[in-house]
Design a protein around this motif. Sequence first.
Motif, PDB file in Angstrom:
ATOM      1  N   PHE A  71     -56.001  39.296  69.124  1.00 24.87           N
ATOM      2  CA  PHE A  71     -57.380  39.485  68.685  1.00 24.87           C
ATOM      3  C   PHE A  71     -58.230  38.235  68.918  1.00 24.87           C
ATOM      4  O   PHE A  71     -59.358  38.306  69.372  1.00 24.87           O
ATOM      5  N   LYS A  72     -57.656  37.085  68.582  1.00 20.16           N
ATOM      6  CA  LYS A  72     -58.429  35.842  68.654  1.00 20.16           C
ATOM      7  C   LYS A  72     -58.857  35.529  70.078  1.00 20.16           C
ATOM      8  O   LYS A  72     -60.002  35.124  70.321  1.00 20.16           O
ATOM      9  N   VAL A  73     -57.962  35.723  71.033  1.00 15.85           N
ATOM     10  CA  VAL A  73     -58.286  35.463  72.442  1.00 15.85           C
ATOM     11  C   VAL A  73     -59.335  36.440  72.942  1.00 15.85           C
ATOM     12  O   VAL A  73     -60.302  36.066  73.621  1.00 15.85           O
TER      13      VAL A  73
ATOM     14  N   PHE B 271     -64.922  37.649  74.881  1.00 16.70           N
ATOM     15  CA  PHE B 271     -66.128  38.482  74.846  1.00 16.70           C
ATOM     16  C   PHE B 271     -67.297  37.743  74.200  1.00 16.70           C
ATOM     17  O   PHE B 271     -68.454  37.940  74.583  1.00 16.70           O
ATOM     18  N   ASP B 272     -67.011  36.880  73.235  1.00 14.25           N
ATOM     19  CA  ASP B 272     -68.060  36.076  72.627  1.00 14.25           C
ATOM     20  C   ASP B 272     -68.649  35.110  73.655  1.00 14.25           C
ATOM     21  O   ASP B 272     -69.866  34.924  73.730  1.00 14.25           O
ATOM     22  N   SER B 273     -67.800  34.519  74.481  1.00 14.97           N
ATOM     23  CA  SER B 273     -68.256  33.581  75.509  1.00 14.97           C
ATOM     24  C   SER B 273     -69.066  34.293  76.588  1.00 14.97           C
ATOM     25  O   SER B 273     -70.084  33.785  77.064  1.00 14.97           O
ATOM     26  N   LEU B 274     -68.607  35.490  76.984  1.00 14.10           N
ATOM     27  CA  LEU B 274     -69.336  36.256  77.989  1.00 14.10           C
ATOM     28  C   LEU B 274     -70.699  36.691  77.451  1.00 14.10           C
ATOM     29  O   LEU B 274     -71.724  36.563  78.141  1.00 14.10           O
ATOM     30  N   GLY B 275     -70.721  37.170  76.216  1.00 15.12           N
ATOM     31  CA  GLY B 275     -71.985  37.561  75.607  1.00 15.12           C
ATOM     32  C   GLY B 275     -72.933  36.392  75.470  1.00 15.12           C
ATOM     33  O   GLY B 275     -74.153  36.534  75.653  1.00 15.12           O
ATOM     34  N   LEU B 276     -72.391  35.218  75.183  1.00 15.33           N
ATOM     35  CA  LEU B 276     -73.207  34.011  75.054  1.00 15.33           C
ATOM     36  C   LEU B 276     -73.945  33.723  76.357  1.00 15.33           C
ATOM     37  O   LEU B 276     -75.149  33.453  76.358  1.00 15.33           O
TER      38      LEU B 276
ATOM     39  N   THR C  89     -78.950  33.377  88.349  1.00 20.34           N
ATOM     40  CA  THR C  89     -78.590  34.036  87.099  1.00 20.34           C
ATOM     41  C   THR C  89     -77.077  34.157  86.945  1.00 20.34           C
ATOM     42  O   THR C  89     -76.507  33.825  85.899  1.00 20.34           O
ATOM     43  N   ILE C  90     -76.423  34.631  87.996  1.00 22.81           N
ATOM     44  CA  ILE C  90     -74.966  34.767  87.967  1.00 22.81           C
ATOM     45  C   ILE C  90     -74.306  33.405  87.786  1.00 22.81           C
ATOM     46  O   ILE C  90     -73.325  33.258  87.047  1.00 22.81           O
ATOM     47  N   ALA C  91     -74.857  32.383  88.456  1.00 21.28           N
ATOM     48  CA  ALA C  91     -74.303  31.032  88.360  1.00 21.28           C
ATOM     49  C   ALA C  91     -74.382  30.510  86.932  1.00 21.28           C
ATOM     50  O   ALA C  91     -73.426  29.900  86.427  1.00 21.28           O
ATOM     51  N   VAL C  92     -75.503  30.744  86.269  1.00 23.02           N
ATOM     52  CA  VAL C  92     -75.690  30.254  84.901  1.00 23.02           C
ATOM     53  C   VAL C  92     -74.777  30.981  83.923  1.00 23.02           C
ATOM     54  O   VAL C  92     -74.140  30.355  83.065  1.00 23.02           O
ATOM     55  N   ILE C  93     -74.681  32.300  84.038  1.00 16.52           N
ATOM     56  CA  ILE C  93     -73.796  33.073  83.165  1.00 16.52           C
ATOM     57  C   ILE C  93     -72.348  32.609  83.343  1.00 16.52           C
ATOM     58  O   ILE C  93     -71.617  32.407  82.362  1.00 16.52           O
ATOM     59  N   SER C  94     -71.948  32.413  84.594  1.00 17.26           N
ATOM     60  CA  SER C  94     -70.585  31.957  84.894  1.00 17.26           C
ATOM     61  C   SER C  94     -70.354  30.553  84.353  1.00 17.26           C
ATOM     62  O   SER C  94     -69.285  30.249  83.809  1.00 17.26           O
ATOM     63  N   PHE C  95     -71.371  29.697  84.496  1.00 19.88           N
ATOM     64  CA  PHE C  95     -71.263  28.315  84.018  1.00 19.88           C
ATOM     65  C   PHE C  95     -71.020  28.268  82.514  1.00 19.88           C
ATOM     66  O   PHE C  95     -70.127  27.554  82.034  1.00 19.88           O
ATOM     67  N   ILE C  96     -71.811  29.026  81.753  1.00 15.49           N
ATOM     68  CA  ILE C  96     -71.660  29.026  80.293  1.00 15.49           C
ATOM     69  C   ILE C  96     -70.294  29.578  79.891  1.00 15.49           C
ATOM     70  O   ILE C  96     -69.611  29.027  79.022  1.00 15.49           O
ATOM     71  N   PHE C  97     -69.882  30.656  80.538  1.00 12.99           N
ATOM     72  CA  PHE C  97     -68.589  31.282  80.241  1.00 12.99           C
ATOM     73  C   PHE C  97     -67.433  30.317  80.519  1.00 12.99           C
ATOM     74  O   PHE C  97     -66.552  30.106  79.678  1.00 12.99           O
TER      75      PHE C  97
ATOM     76  N   ARG D   5     -67.330  27.212  78.142  1.00 13.58           N
ATOM     77  CA  ARG D   5     -66.738  27.534  76.837  1.00 13.58           C
ATOM     78  C   ARG D   5     -65.214  27.560  76.918  1.00 13.58           C
ATOM     79  O   ARG D   5     -64.527  27.076  76.017  1.00 13.58           O
ATOM     80  N   ILE D   6     -64.682  28.111  77.994  1.00 14.41           N
ATOM     81  CA  ILE D   6     -63.226  28.165  78.160  1.00 14.41           C
ATOM     82  C   ILE D   6     -62.646  26.759  78.290  1.00 14.41           C
ATOM     83  O   ILE D   6     -61.635  26.422  77.661  1.00 14.41           O
ATOM     84  N   ILE D   7     -63.286  25.914  79.086  1.00  6.61           N
ATOM     85  CA  ILE D   7     -62.821  24.540  79.272  1.00  6.61           C
ATOM     86  C   ILE D   7     -62.870  23.771  77.956  1.00  6.61           C
ATOM     87  O   ILE D   7     -61.936  23.051  77.602  1.00  6.61           O
ATOM     88  N   VAL D   8     -63.969  23.940  77.232  1.00  4.40           N
ATOM     89  CA  VAL D   8     -64.149  23.226  75.959  1.00  4.40           C
ATOM     90  C   VAL D   8     -63.042  23.583  74.969  1.00  4.40           C
ATOM     91  O   VAL D   8     -62.452  22.714  74.318  1.00  4.40           O
ATOM     92  N   VAL D   9     -62.748  24.874  74.852  1.00  4.27           N
ATOM     93  CA  VAL D   9     -61.717  25.315  73.912  1.00  4.27           C
ATOM     94  C   VAL D   9     -60.324  24.940  74.408  1.00  4.27           C
ATOM     95  O   VAL D   9     -59.464  24.517  73.637  1.00  4.27           O
ATOM     96  N   ARG D  10     -60.125  25.074  75.728  1.00  6.56           N
ATOM     97  CA  ARG D  10     -58.805  24.771  76.299  1.00  6.56           C
ATOM     98  C   ARG D  10     -58.424  23.311  76.066  1.00  6.56           C
ATOM     99  O   ARG D  10     -57.279  22.992  75.730  1.00  6.56           O
TER     100      ARG D  10
END
Length: 203
Positions: free
Chosen positions: A88-90, A95-100, A177-185, A188-193
């Motif tokens: 659940f946590k993953v 999905f939270d990161s993608l929505g962000l 737009t795609i670049a920015v969405i991908s960048f934020i996503f 977030r993964i790098i930050v948490v990892r």
Amino acid sequence: MQINTMETIETLGTISFAISGTFAAMQRRLDPFGVLIIAFVTSIGGGTVRDLLIGDTPVAWMRDVNYCLLILLTSIATIFFKTHIKKFKVTLFLFDSLGLGLFTMLGIQKGMMFGLSPGICVALGTITGCFGGVIRDTLLNTIPLIFHKEVYATACILGGILYYALKYFHLKDDIATIAVISFIFILRIIVVRYKLALPKFVY
């Protein structure tokens, strides 16, 4: 950006945050009604605050009932498939990161439609991306991520700056737009990892 592209981003963002909210509520063992409420506020919270700030009323979800139906169906489907999803946590995090990323970009574009300055547009993108999660976490009696750990709102701000930088160099809007969405996503993964965080003030 073409209107249909914005609608696609809003639809994907709504689905992502509805799933995120549903998983967050199920983690706290809420009843089905509580789960639906959390899914709704996670999906529409940021956009509602944004629209109220810029005077775009009635707010988006009140003008188009399809978004409410989309949240309802997404939440029900997520509850139905919960037995097939063990981590659940993953799932919540992804999905939270993608929505962000999706909602940050949507907020920026909404500000541009109203002719607002780049700084205000980035702020609106951050509000759109973050405030649904803030309301969700507050209702679930947890300190919102934006206030105490991880790079959350900062990812939205950096994504907004990146968008205007790409526009400055005349990159096509859809690609930017795609670049920015991908960048934020990805950020977030790098930050948490790697457990990165902004410095904390200790008194």
